[in-house]
Write a protein that holds these residues in place. Sequence first.
Motif, short mmCIF file in Angstrom:
data_model
loop_
_atom_site.label_atom_id
_atom_site.label_comp_id
_atom_site.label_asym_id
_atom_site.label_seq_id
_atom_site.Cartn_x
_atom_site.Cartn_y
_atom_site.Cartn_z
N LEU A 81 0.82 -1.21 0.00
CA LEU A 81 0.00 0.00 0.00
C LEU A 81 0.86 1.27 0.00
O LEU A 81 0.54 2.25 -0.69
CB LEU A 81 -0.92 -0.01 1.24
CG LEU A 81 -2.03 -1.08 1.23
CD1 LEU A 81 -2.80 -1.05 2.55
CD2 LEU A 81 -2.98 -0.86 0.05
N MET A 82 1.97 1.24 0.76
CA MET A 82 2.86 2.40 0.79
C MET A 82 3.51 2.63 -0.58
O MET A 82 3.66 3.77 -1.05
CB MET A 82 3.95 2.20 1.86
CG MET A 82 3.41 2.22 3.27
SD MET A 82 4.69 1.87 4.50
CE MET A 82 5.74 3.29 4.24
N ALA B 191 1.50 6.94 -6.73
CA ALA B 191 0.39 7.85 -7.03
C ALA B 191 0.76 9.29 -6.71
O ALA B 191 0.45 10.23 -7.46
CB ALA B 191 -0.84 7.43 -6.23
N GLY B 192 1.51 9.52 -5.61
CA GLY B 192 1.93 10.88 -5.27
C GLY B 192 2.91 11.45 -6.29
O GLY B 192 2.83 12.63 -6.66
N VAL C 177 2.29 1.75 -3.56
CA VAL C 177 1.26 2.28 -4.47
C VAL C 177 0.98 3.75 -4.16
O VAL C 177 0.84 4.59 -5.06
CB VAL C 177 -0.02 1.44 -4.36
CG1 VAL C 177 -1.15 2.08 -5.17
CG2 VAL C 177 0.24 0.03 -4.85
N GLY C 178 0.94 4.10 -2.90
CA GLY C 178 0.69 5.49 -2.53
C GLY C 178 1.82 6.41 -2.99
O GLY C 178 1.58 7.54 -3.45
N ALA C 179 3.08 5.95 -2.86
CA ALA C 179 4.20 6.77 -3.32
C ALA C 179 4.16 7.00 -4.82
O ALA C 179 4.41 8.10 -5.32
CB ALA C 179 5.52 6.10 -2.91
#
Length: 287
Positions: A56-57, A63-64, A59-61
């Motif tokens: 999840l981390m 996306a950011g 994927v979040g990075a």
Amino acid sequence: MTDDIGLPSARSRRELAERRASTPRLRTRRARTVAVAIRPAAPLRRNRFRRVLRKLMTVGAMAGAGALLISTSLPASAFLNSSGVSSASATTTSASAGVPVQNLRVDANAAVAAPPRDAYTVVSLVQQIATKYASAARSTAYTNDPNGTIQWPFPVPVPIASGFGPRQVEGCGFCSTFHEGVDFTPGSGVPIQAIANGVVSKVEFDGGGLGNNVTIDHNINGQKVQSIYGHMLAGSVRMVVGQMVKVSDQVGQVGSSGASTGAHLHLEIHLNNTPVDPFAWLKANAN
């Protein structure tokens, strides 16, 4: 009969009792073993949770980073519709309408005149000498004194086709735009004489543009003077380097060797290795 039907003896009963007493202990040990075997289940759940959290981390990075790229590459108006853009421009126009426009005015009295330039100019040595001896070059008429210590290259006046200085020769791609000599045209084969006493310093046969040419060094009134005779007829040169020459000695014959369009004598006069107008110099010094 009762004792004979297979009942355990007293000793056997004691052993059976001991076995029964020992049986619960075995069950307890097995339960403990099973409990010990089940305990590692909790770390496995934690590892799975950590893996999911890492994904999840990541994927979040990503996306950011994508959002940052889009925000820096697109203009702010890209996310506005036509009405939003119109309202934004109208707001800007109304905000700038109240700002006075700057004007620059220069008083006529404040104009500064350009500073006067000095009278110094740069003139080459060639131009200085050419100007000094150019006054007599307006006419091609001259006379020769056969008894003078300085004479013209021919005993009698001959036609002059081209003078010293800037020139344009139509149809001649190799002709110089600044002529450093004078072209005499008495006809092919006419003898050429030395203009004064001197020593031969150079003899060239088919030497580039001047063809067959000879250079004689003179000392006239304490000044080094060189006379150069170019385009002479092949086989007519009578001089060698180091030869002492007297005025009117034959140097060679008129020809058309080298870069030439016809038979003529190209005569040059150099003062301190600087070419000057031969016609003007001879006009002033021949006697």
